[in-house]
Structure formats: C-alpha cells, structure tokens
Scaffold this motif. Structure first.
Motif, PDB file in Angstrom:
ATOM      1  N   GLU A   1       0.834  -1.210   0.000  1.00 28.04           N
ATOM      2  CA  GLU A   1       0.000   0.000   0.000  1.00 28.04           C
ATOM      3  C   GLU A   1       0.867   1.257   0.000  1.00 28.04           C
ATOM      4  OE1 GLU A   1      -2.263  -0.804   3.520  1.00 28.04           O
ATOM      5  OE2 GLU A   1      -3.940  -1.623   2.382  1.00 28.04           O
ATOM      6  N   ASN A   2       1.907   1.279   0.830  1.00 32.76           N
ATOM      7  CA  ASN A   2       2.795   2.442   0.905  1.00 32.76           C
ATOM      8  C   ASN A   2       3.538   2.663  -0.406  1.00 32.76           C
ATOM      9  OD1 ASN A   2       2.016   3.102   3.506  1.00 32.76           O
ATOM     10  ND2 ASN A   2       3.690   1.950   4.452  1.00 32.76           N
ATOM     11  N   ARG A   3       3.994   1.588  -1.022  1.00 33.18           N
ATOM     12  CA  ARG A   3       4.693   1.706  -2.312  1.00 33.18           C
ATOM     13  C   ARG A   3       3.730   2.289  -3.356  1.00 33.18           C
ATOM     14  NH1 ARG A   3       9.559   1.094  -2.665  1.00 33.18           N
ATOM     15  NH2 ARG A   3       9.568  -0.983  -1.784  1.00 33.18           N
ATOM     16  N   CYS A   4       2.504   1.784  -3.383  1.00 32.42           N
ATOM     17  CA  CYS A   4       1.509   2.276  -4.343  1.00 32.42           C
ATOM     18  C   CYS A   4       1.195   3.751  -4.085  1.00 32.42           C
ATOM     19  CB  CYS A   4       0.239   1.429  -4.272  1.00 32.42           C
ATOM     20  SG  CYS A   4       0.478  -0.274  -4.828  1.00 32.42           S
ATOM     21  N   LEU A   5       1.077   4.122  -2.824  1.00 29.61           N
ATOM     22  CA  LEU A   5       0.850   5.529  -2.474  1.00 29.61           C
ATOM     23  C   LEU A   5       2.003   6.402  -2.957  1.00 29.61           C
ATOM     24  CD1 LEU A   5      -0.644   5.393   1.133  1.00 29.61           C
ATOM     25  CD2 LEU A   5      -1.683   6.470  -0.870  1.00 29.61           C
ATOM     26  N   SER A   6       3.235   5.945  -2.750  1.00 26.78           N
ATOM     27  CA  SER A   6       4.405   6.735  -3.162  1.00 26.78           C
ATOM     28  C   SER A   6       4.460   6.892  -4.686  1.00 26.78           C
ATOM     29  CB  SER A   6       5.698   6.107  -2.636  1.00 26.78           C
ATOM     30  OG  SER A   6       6.014   4.941  -3.358  1.00 26.78           O
ATOM     31  N   MET A   7       3.843   5.969  -5.408  1.00 25.41           N
ATOM     32  CA  MET A   7       3.782   6.042  -6.863  1.00 25.41           C
ATOM     33  C   MET A   7       2.606   6.900  -7.320  1.00 25.41           C
ATOM     34  SD  MET A   7       4.415   1.965  -7.517  1.00 25.41           S
ATOM     35  CE  MET A   7       4.467   1.971  -9.296  1.00 25.41           C
ATOM     36  N   GLY A   8       1.748   7.299  -6.367  1.00 24.29           N
ATOM     37  CA  GLY A   8       0.551   8.053  -6.720  1.00 24.29           C
ATOM     38  C   GLY A   8      -0.522   7.173  -7.325  1.00 24.29           C
ATOM     39  N   LYS A   9      -0.474   5.885  -7.019  1.00 20.09           N
ATOM     40  CA  LYS A   9      -1.403   4.918  -7.609  1.00 20.09           C
ATOM     41  C   LYS A   9      -1.900   3.946  -6.542  1.00 20.09           C
ATOM     42  CE  LYS A   9       0.767   5.370 -12.107  1.00 20.09           C
ATOM     43  NZ  LYS A   9      -0.300   6.052 -12.790  1.00 20.09           N
ATOM     44  N   ARG A  10      -2.556   4.510  -5.544  1.00 14.50           N
ATOM     45  CA  ARG A  10      -3.028   3.706  -4.408  1.00 14.50           C
ATOM     46  C   ARG A  10      -3.879   2.514  -4.843  1.00 14.50           C
ATOM     47  NH1 ARG A  10      -7.677   4.583  -0.483  1.00 14.50           N
ATOM     48  NH2 ARG A  10      -7.089   3.288   1.280  1.00 14.50           N
ATOM     49  N   HIS A  11      -4.636   2.682  -5.913  1.00  8.87           N
ATOM     50  CA  HIS A  11      -5.568   1.660  -6.382  1.00  8.87           C
ATOM     51  C   HIS A  11      -4.887   0.347  -6.787  1.00  8.87           C
ATOM     52  CE1 HIS A  11      -4.458   4.398  -9.643  1.00  8.87           C
ATOM     53  NE2 HIS A  11      -4.440   3.332 -10.415  1.00  8.87           N
ATOM     54  N   ILE A  12      -3.591   0.373  -7.066  1.00 11.34           N
ATOM     55  CA  ILE A  12      -2.891  -0.870  -7.424  1.00 11.34           C
ATOM     56  C   ILE A  12      -2.879  -1.841  -6.242  1.00 11.34           C
ATOM     57  CG2 ILE A  12      -0.703  -1.867  -8.222  1.00 11.34           C
ATOM     58  CD1 ILE A  12      -0.114   0.796  -9.594  1.00 11.34           C
ATOM     59  N   ALA A  13      -3.049  -1.316  -5.034  1.00 13.39           N
ATOM     60  CA  ALA A  13      -3.068  -2.168  -3.835  1.00 13.39           C
ATOM     61  C   ALA A  13      -4.191  -3.192  -3.871  1.00 13.39           C
ATOM     62  CB  ALA A  13      -3.173  -1.305  -2.573  1.00 13.39           C
ATOM     63  N   VAL A  14      -5.177  -2.997  -4.744  1.00 10.87           N
ATOM     64  CA  VAL A  14      -6.257  -3.981  -4.848  1.00 10.87           C
ATOM     65  C   VAL A  14      -5.698  -5.362  -5.178  1.00 10.87           C
ATOM     66  CG1 VAL A  14      -6.851  -3.705  -7.297  1.00 10.87           C
ATOM     67  CG2 VAL A  14      -8.621  -4.333  -5.661  1.00 10.87           C
ATOM     68  N   PHE A  15      -4.574  -5.407  -5.871  1.00 11.59           N
ATOM     69  CA  PHE A  15      -3.986  -6.704  -6.216  1.00 11.59           C
ATOM     70  C   PHE A  15      -3.423  -7.425  -4.991  1.00 11.59           C
ATOM     71  CE2 PHE A  15      -3.973  -4.551 -10.350  1.00 11.59           C
ATOM     72  CZ  PHE A  15      -4.735  -5.464 -11.053  1.00 11.59           C
TER      73      PHE A  15
ATOM     74  N   ARG B   1     -14.295  -3.946   0.699  1.00 16.63           N
ATOM     75  CA  ARG B   1     -14.386  -2.512   1.022  1.00 16.63           C
ATOM     76  C   ARG B   1     -13.876  -1.623  -0.119  1.00 16.63           C
ATOM     77  NH1 ARG B   1     -11.851   0.377   6.389  1.00 16.63           N
ATOM     78  NH2 ARG B   1     -12.688   2.435   5.956  1.00 16.63           N
ATOM     79  N   TYR B   2     -12.778  -2.015  -0.763  1.00 15.35           N
ATOM     80  CA  TYR B   2     -12.113  -1.134  -1.711  1.00 15.35           C
ATOM     81  C   TYR B   2     -12.164  -1.547  -3.175  1.00 15.35           C
ATOM     82  CZ  TYR B   2     -10.061   1.345   2.225  1.00 15.35           C
ATOM     83  OH  TYR B   2      -9.886   2.077   3.361  1.00 15.35           O
ATOM     84  N   SER B   3     -12.547  -2.760  -3.484  1.00 11.88           N
ATOM     85  CA  SER B   3     -12.384  -3.248  -4.856  1.00 11.88           C
ATOM     86  C   SER B   3     -13.136  -2.414  -5.898  1.00 11.88           C
ATOM     87  CB  SER B   3     -12.775  -4.722  -4.963  1.00 11.88           C
ATOM     88  OG  SER B   3     -14.137  -4.906  -4.646  1.00 11.88           O
ATOM     89  N   LYS B   4     -14.346  -2.018  -5.634  1.00  9.45           N
ATOM     90  CA  LYS B   4     -15.112  -1.270  -6.651  1.00  9.45           C
ATOM     91  C   LYS B   4     -14.419   0.042  -7.021  1.00  9.45           C
ATOM     92  CE  LYS B   4     -19.583  -3.222  -5.610  1.00  9.45           C
ATOM     93  NZ  LYS B   4     -20.909  -3.010  -5.060  1.00  9.45           N
ATOM     94  N   SER B   5     -14.043   0.819  -6.017  1.00  8.62           N
ATOM     95  CA  SER B   5     -13.420   2.109  -6.317  1.00  8.62           C
ATOM     96  C   SER B   5     -12.024   1.927  -6.913  1.00  8.62           C
ATOM     97  CB  SER B   5     -13.367   2.998  -5.074  1.00  8.62           C
ATOM     98  OG  SER B   5     -12.578   2.399  -4.063  1.00  8.62           O
ATOM     99  N   PHE B   6     -11.285   0.944  -6.431  1.00  8.39           N
ATOM    100  CA  PHE B   6      -9.941   0.710  -6.963  1.00  8.39           C
ATOM    101  C   PHE B   6     -10.005   0.226  -8.407  1.00  8.39           C
ATOM    102  CE2 PHE B   6      -7.214   0.139  -2.858  1.00  8.39           C
ATOM    103  CZ  PHE B   6      -7.541   1.420  -2.474  1.00  8.39           C
ATOM    104  N   PHE B   7     -10.963  -0.640  -8.711  1.00  6.28           N
ATOM    105  CA  PHE B   7     -11.088  -1.120 -10.089  1.00  6.28           C
ATOM    106  C   PHE B   7     -11.507   0.010 -11.026  1.00  6.28           C
ATOM    107  CE2 PHE B   7     -11.373  -5.602  -8.498  1.00  6.28           C
ATOM    108  CZ  PHE B   7     -10.242  -6.037  -9.156  1.00  6.28           C
ATOM    109  N   ARG B   8     -12.361   0.909 -10.566  1.00  2.75           N
ATOM    110  CA  ARG B   8     -12.716   2.070 -11.395  1.00  2.75           C
ATOM    111  C   ARG B   8     -11.457   2.858 -11.735  1.00  2.75           C
ATOM    112  NH1 ARG B   8     -17.439   2.465  -8.239  1.00  2.75           N
ATOM    113  NH2 ARG B   8     -16.435   3.878  -6.796  1.00  2.75           N
ATOM    114  N   ALA B   9     -10.624   3.098 -10.736  1.00  2.00           N
ATOM    115  CA  ALA B   9      -9.379   3.848 -10.965  1.00  2.00           C
ATOM    116  C   ALA B   9      -8.431   3.076 -11.876  1.00  2.00           C
ATOM    117  CB  ALA B   9      -8.703   4.161  -9.637  1.00  2.00           C
ATOM    118  N   LEU B  10      -8.348   1.766 -11.708  1.00  2.00           N
ATOM    119  CA  LEU B  10      -7.473   0.958 -12.569  1.00  2.00           C
ATOM    120  C   LEU B  10      -7.892   1.057 -14.023  1.00  2.00           C
ATOM    121  CD1 LEU B  10      -6.859  -2.357 -10.607  1.00  2.00           C
ATOM    122  CD2 LEU B  10      -5.120  -0.849 -11.540  1.00  2.00           C
ATOM    123  N   TYR B  11      -9.175   0.888 -14.285  1.00  3.13           N
ATOM    124  CA  TYR B  11      -9.631   0.908 -15.669  1.00  3.13           C
ATOM    125  C   TYR B  11      -9.626   2.316 -16.246  1.00  3.13           C
ATOM    126  CZ  TYR B  11     -10.248  -4.025 -15.511  1.00  3.13           C
ATOM    127  OH  TYR B  11      -9.987  -5.360 -15.426  1.00  3.13           O
TER     128      TYR B  11
END
Length: 145
Positions: free
Chosen positions: A59-73, A127-137
């Motif tokens: 999660e922290n790595r994804c945040l530092s990349m500005g791409k928190r939504h990748i944490a869904v994986f 909790r997070y998959s719907k919003s994270f997947f929207r951001a991913l796509y």
C-alpha cells in the motif's frame, strides 16, 4: 520446486494485472514486484502480522507512486487463495435462537491463521475493490495521467 518469483508472477497474471496500464506495474516495477514476493513469503510463514506488514508495504509503495488503487492486487492475492472460503452456505432454517447457520468450505485444510488472513483480505477487498477497479480501468483511458 518452482521459483517463488515465477509463482508470484503467475498468480498476479491470473488476477489480471496485465489488463490495465497501472495494474501492469505490479509486475514491471521491480520494487513493487518484490513487495509482492515478500507478501508470498509472509503467506507461507502463516504469520498474520507479517502478512499485514507486507500488505502495508505494498500500500505504501503504491501511495508513493501516486497509484493507491494498485493495492487492490494485494487484497486479491490473499482473497482469492486457498485461505479464503471456496463456498459459503447459509442454512435457511433459523436456529432456536433466531440466528442463521453459516457453513464454509475451503479448497484444502487451512489453519486458523490462514482463515484469519483470508477473512481479513476479503473484508479489505470488499471494502475497496469497486473504487480501486474504477481507478485501474480509468488508467487505460487515453486522457488518464
């Protein structure tokens, strides 16, 4: 025995990391990929605190990349594993106290720690998959970034 790196790659691919530009970073960004390898090692140790720590690192790595939504994986990695229930059955008949009995089937015998990891991951994924997947796509659209 297969390489842990190959195992992690295959598992991430099975979760569709290559379907989006941002998701692909889980494999192509060396540091992020190594965080997923650390997650797999934590899973194999069957230590809940170590698994949580590995997910926080992702999660922290994804945040530092500005791409928190990748944490869904990370949540998917745990949610769709042997530690998560294969089937959940709800008995329609109410018990004497008015509750509903829930029966859970797993793909294999799992320890209480593995069940804890699976249930924890399922809660975060739900909790997070719907919003994270929207951001991913959205990251695939030509106007993204």
């Amino acid at each position: 025995m297969a390489s842990i790196y190959r195992f992690v790659t295959q598992k991430l691919l099975s979760h569709g990391v290559r379907d989006t530009a941002d998701g692909n970073l889980a494999i192509t960004d060396r540091r992020l990929f190594l965080d997923f390898v650390r997650l797999e090692r934590a899973v194999r140790l069957e230590d809940f605190a170590t698994v949580q720590s590995a997910v926080v690192a992702i999660e922290n790595r994804c945040l530092s990349m500005g791409k928190r939504h990748i944490a869904v994986f990370a949540y998917m990695y745990l949610r769709f594993s042997d530690a998560a229930p294969k089937f959940t059955h709800l008995d329609i008949e109410l018990e004497e106290e008015g509750g509903i009995r829930q029966t859970v089937d797993y793909r294999r015998r799992v320890s209480s720690t593995e069940r804890l990891v699976g249930e924890w991951a399922a809660a975060w994924y739900d909790r997070y998959s719907k919003s994270f997947f929207r951001a991913l796509y959205r990251s695939n659209s030509p106007t993204a970034n």
